[in-house]
Design a protein around this motif. Sequence first.
Motif, PDB file in Angstrom:
ATOM      1  N   MET A   1       1.024  -1.147  -0.064  1.00  0.00           N
ATOM      2  CA  MET A   1       0.071   0.012  -0.085  1.00  0.00           C
ATOM      3  C   MET A   1       0.824   1.239  -0.094  1.00  0.00           C
ATOM      4  SD  MET A   1      -3.488   0.680   0.337  1.00  0.00           S
ATOM      5  CE  MET A   1      -4.202   2.267   0.637  1.00  0.00           C
ATOM      6  N   SER A   2       0.605   2.192  -1.017  1.00  0.00           N
ATOM      7  CA  SER A   2       1.401   3.282  -1.181  1.00  0.00           C
ATOM      8  C   SER A   2       1.306   4.284   0.164  1.00  0.00           C
ATOM      9  CB  SER A   2       1.160   3.897  -2.332  1.00  0.00           C
ATOM     10  OG  SER A   2       1.782   5.384  -2.486  1.00  0.00           O
ATOM     11  N   ALA A   3       2.161   4.991   0.589  1.00  0.00           N
ATOM     12  CA  ALA A   3       2.022   5.954   1.715  1.00  0.00           C
ATOM     13  C   ALA A   3       1.185   7.315   1.115  1.00  0.00           C
ATOM     14  CB  ALA A   3       3.360   6.369   2.251  1.00  0.00           C
ATOM     15  N   THR A   4       0.568   8.036   1.864  1.00  0.00           N
ATOM     16  CA  THR A   4       0.169   8.989   1.800  1.00  0.00           C
ATOM     17  C   THR A   4       1.078  10.216   0.626  1.00  0.00           C
ATOM     18  OG1 THR A   4      -1.220   9.181   3.496  1.00  0.00           O
ATOM     19  CG2 THR A   4      -1.038  11.416   2.284  1.00  0.00           C
ATOM     20  N   PRO A   5       0.793  10.676  -0.537  1.00  0.00           N
ATOM     21  CA  PRO A   5       1.555  11.410  -1.573  1.00  0.00           C
ATOM     22  C   PRO A   5       2.252  12.605  -0.804  1.00  0.00           C
ATOM     23  CG  PRO A   5      -0.195  10.657  -2.678  1.00  0.00           C
ATOM     24  CD  PRO A   5      -0.557  10.437  -1.222  1.00  0.00           C
ATOM     25  N   VAL A   6       3.529  12.826  -1.067  1.00  0.00           N
ATOM     26  CA  VAL A   6       4.084  14.253  -0.456  1.00  0.00           C
ATOM     27  C   VAL A   6       3.798  15.178  -1.696  1.00  0.00           C
ATOM     28  CG1 VAL A   6       6.165  15.179   0.160  1.00  0.00           C
ATOM     29  CG2 VAL A   6       5.706  13.086   1.162  1.00  0.00           C
ATOM     30  N   ARG A   7       3.564  16.350  -1.287  1.00  0.00           N
ATOM     31  CA  ARG A   7       3.579  17.555  -2.055  1.00  0.00           C
ATOM     32  C   ARG A   7       4.668  18.315  -2.200  1.00  0.00           C
ATOM     33  NH1 ARG A   7       2.558  19.795  -6.479  1.00  0.00           N
ATOM     34  NH2 ARG A   7       1.150  21.192  -6.863  1.00  0.00           N
ATOM     35  N   GLY A  30      12.772  30.941  -2.121  1.00  0.00           N
ATOM     36  CA  GLY A  30      11.741  30.368  -1.186  1.00  0.00           C
ATOM     37  C   GLY A  30      10.803  29.269  -1.944  1.00  0.00           C
ATOM     38  N   ILE A  31      11.532  28.607  -3.028  1.00  0.00           N
ATOM     39  CA  ILE A  31      10.897  27.633  -3.574  1.00  0.00           C
ATOM     40  C   ILE A  31      11.352  26.298  -3.160  1.00  0.00           C
ATOM     41  CG2 ILE A  31      10.385  26.676  -5.879  1.00  0.00           C
ATOM     42  CD1 ILE A  31      11.029  29.358  -7.101  1.00  0.00           C
ATOM     43  N   GLU A  32      10.442  25.612  -2.541  1.00  0.00           N
ATOM     44  CA  GLU A  32      10.967  24.411  -1.904  1.00  0.00           C
ATOM     45  C   GLU A  32      11.010  23.221  -2.880  1.00  0.00           C
ATOM     46  OE1 GLU A  32      12.316  24.156   1.090  1.00  0.00           O
ATOM     47  OE2 GLU A  32      11.878  26.271   0.913  1.00  0.00           O
ATOM     48  N   SER A  33      11.886  22.143  -2.611  1.00  0.00           N
ATOM     49  CA  SER A  33      12.070  21.034  -3.474  1.00  0.00           C
ATOM     50  C   SER A  33      12.420  19.709  -2.661  1.00  0.00           C
ATOM     51  CB  SER A  33      13.014  21.344  -4.311  1.00  0.00           C
ATOM     52  OG  SER A  33      14.358  21.374  -3.776  1.00  0.00           O
ATOM     53  N   VAL A  34      12.304  18.725  -3.207  1.00  0.00           N
ATOM     54  CA  VAL A  34      12.715  17.416  -2.565  1.00  0.00           C
ATOM     55  C   VAL A  34      13.715  16.714  -3.391  1.00  0.00           C
ATOM     56  CG1 VAL A  34      11.968  15.074  -1.858  1.00  0.00           C
ATOM     57  CG2 VAL A  34      10.752  16.890  -1.189  1.00  0.00           C
ATOM     58  N   VAL A  35      14.830  16.215  -3.265  1.00  0.00           N
ATOM     59  CA  VAL A  35      15.904  15.666  -3.821  1.00  0.00           C
ATOM     60  C   VAL A  35      15.575  14.142  -3.866  1.00  0.00           C
ATOM     61  CG1 VAL A  35      18.151  15.455  -4.551  1.00  0.00           C
ATOM     62  CG2 VAL A  35      17.358  17.572  -3.817  1.00  0.00           C
ATOM     63  N   LEU A  36      15.379  13.480  -4.899  1.00  0.00           N
ATOM     64  CA  LEU A  36      15.782  11.951  -4.557  1.00  0.00           C
ATOM     65  C   LEU A  36      16.871  11.283  -5.254  1.00  0.00           C
ATOM     66  CD1 LEU A  36      11.959  11.072  -5.946  1.00  0.00           C
ATOM     67  CD2 LEU A  36      12.727  11.493  -3.582  1.00  0.00           C
ATOM     68  N   HIS A 157       4.269  14.406  -5.593  1.00  0.00           N
ATOM     69  CA  HIS A 157       3.530  15.141  -6.330  1.00  0.00           C
ATOM     70  C   HIS A 157       4.096  16.583  -6.404  1.00  0.00           C
ATOM     71  CE1 HIS A 157      -0.604  12.600  -6.130  1.00  0.00           C
ATOM     72  NE2 HIS A 157       0.800  12.007  -6.369  1.00  0.00           N
ATOM     73  N   CYS A 158       4.264  17.044  -7.622  1.00  0.00           N
ATOM     74  CA  CYS A 158       4.905  18.269  -7.898  1.00  0.00           C
ATOM     75  C   CYS A 158       4.388  19.052  -8.957  1.00  0.00           C
ATOM     76  CB  CYS A 158       6.398  17.987  -8.690  1.00  0.00           C
ATOM     77  SG  CYS A 158       7.215  16.287  -7.988  1.00  0.00           S
ATOM     78  N   ASP A 159       4.892  20.336  -9.117  1.00  0.00           N
ATOM     79  CA  ASP A 159       4.485  21.062 -10.242  1.00  0.00           C
ATOM     80  C   ASP A 159       5.434  21.025 -11.377  1.00  0.00           C
ATOM     81  OD1 ASP A 159       2.666  22.591  -8.921  1.00  0.00           O
ATOM     82  OD2 ASP A 159       3.800  23.805  -7.960  1.00  0.00           O
ATOM     83  N   PHE A 160       6.676  20.706 -11.040  1.00  0.00           N
ATOM     84  CA  PHE A 160       7.522  20.430 -12.196  1.00  0.00           C
ATOM     85  C   PHE A 160       8.710  19.528 -11.564  1.00  0.00           C
ATOM     86  CE2 PHE A 160       6.545  25.051 -12.342  1.00  0.00           C
ATOM     87  CZ  PHE A 160       6.195  24.995 -13.866  1.00  0.00           C
ATOM     88  N   ILE A 161       9.183  18.690 -12.701  1.00  0.00           N
ATOM     89  CA  ILE A 161      10.417  17.464 -12.344  1.00  0.00           C
ATOM     90  C   ILE A 161      11.451  17.957 -13.002  1.00  0.00           C
ATOM     91  CG2 ILE A 161      10.946  15.110 -12.500  1.00  0.00           C
ATOM     92  CD1 ILE A 161       8.077  14.547 -12.432  1.00  0.00           C
ATOM     93  N   ALA A 162      12.858  18.042 -12.296  1.00  0.00           N
ATOM     94  CA  ALA A 162      14.205  18.170 -12.796  1.00  0.00           C
ATOM     95  C   ALA A 162      14.793  16.946 -12.818  1.00  0.00           C
ATOM     96  CB  ALA A 162      14.831  19.094 -11.792  1.00  0.00           C
ATOM     97  N   GLY A 163      15.115  16.620 -14.028  1.00  0.00           N
ATOM     98  CA  GLY A 163      15.822  15.172 -14.293  1.00  0.00           C
ATOM     99  C   GLY A 163      17.064  15.378 -14.241  1.00  0.00           C
ATOM    100  N   CYS A 164      17.781  15.083 -13.163  1.00  0.00           N
ATOM    101  CA  CYS A 164      19.264  15.496 -12.870  1.00  0.00           C
ATOM    102  C   CYS A 164      19.976  14.050 -12.390  1.00  0.00           C
ATOM    103  CB  CYS A 164      19.631  16.352 -11.931  1.00  0.00           C
ATOM    104  SG  CYS A 164      18.588  18.096 -11.939  1.00  0.00           S
ATOM    105  N   ASP A 165      19.480  13.113 -13.210  1.00  0.00           N
ATOM    106  CA  ASP A 165      19.961  11.686 -12.797  1.00  0.00           C
ATOM    107  C   ASP A 165      21.010  11.050 -13.585  1.00  0.00           C
ATOM    108  OD1 ASP A 165      18.096  11.666 -14.874  1.00  0.00           O
ATOM    109  OD2 ASP A 165      16.854   9.985 -13.981  1.00  0.00           O
TER     110      ASP A 165
END
Length: 395
Positions: A1-7, A30-36, A157-165
């Motif tokens: 079961m997937s966890a609650t999506p993070v925004r 002031g623009i937040e992001s999450v790095v995977l 969940h995002c507004d934009f995705i940066a592919g830096c992989d």
Amino acid sequence: MSATPVRTPVGIVGAGPAGLFLAHLLHRQGIESVVLETRSREEVEGTIRAGVLEQWTVDLMQDLGLGDRMRREGHFHRGITLRFNGESWHLDFEDLTGGKRVTVYPQHEVLRDLIAARLANGGEIRFGVQDVQLHGLTTDRPRITYRNGDGEPEELHCDFIAGCDGSQGTSRQHVEGRTEYQHLYPFGWLGILVEAPPSHHELIYARHGRGFALLSTRSPDIQRMYLQCGPTDNAADFPDDLIWSELHRRLETVDGWTLTEGRIFQKNVIGMRSFVCDRMQHGRLYIAGDAAHIVPPTGAKGLNLAVADAVYLARGLEDFYGRGRRDRLEQYTATCLRRIWKAERFSWYMTTMLHTNPAEDPFEQRIHLADLDYVVHSRAAATALAENYVGLPLD
């Protein structure tokens, strides 16, 4: 079961130079992001890679408050030395470019500084994630699915995705309609790390009939050296005595300069290639860094190009969130490619001029020597090389 999506406004795939610089640039606005990141923190920080920072990259690190350790431990070089036909020629970059210079500070050290500062600021980097998948890129609600370090499914969940992989990541494969350009060079570099004091105060680029050689520094006690070799050679096939013999022969000068030897504690062979993806965006996905381009290391452009991508993308996102404007985001590919192709040209120029190519005839070999001779005797030619090496303006 997937966890609650993070925004989050921006999801960043990859904790390399492009992804981490982008996170810091956005945070400042002031623009937040999450790095995977698929690797562990130890793996990211432990992947040893050389680094020559252009002047503007150094200035940006200082502006972001990330330059303290770099100022203490980096090596600031006024120029470089070109060596051919047994003679050395110094190119004074500070004189040729109005005071600009380069800084030798390894990429893994840059990443350590970026990671430490990101975490200290409360920013998120999720290490050790797996099975990263991108969805909904042409909608205004793209998302990233992945498995966390415990193997549990999660969503971002995002507004934009940066592919830096990186070149082997998944992001580029989602860019539809792209054309990929690639050039493979018929040689590679055998790189070694040596316990020894510096043999010279700056980088030496040497062209020799037996192949290219590069002398660099890592610290007052550790030196980095490279030898041209075959692209598929095995580092284990190069005993220490052979390495030192070749380095002495390729770096020797008529004035009796000598190379300081030491204990070799690392050897590796890297291939040489140039690569460009001609489209760097698709819907709400923007790719940056090695995901979009690769340069041979001769021109010292790889890390700096990745940071430039991050700057251009950050500007576009700042305009979107701050002014509701999309024009910079729409022009992201075109803006980046202008700089990328200039860097590819310079890297190709340095590589072909300094290496011995077995496929070239004697006429072409003499042309490269003439090119070197022209560079060291013409201020205009030396200035062109220096301007490209220290970094072209971002705008």
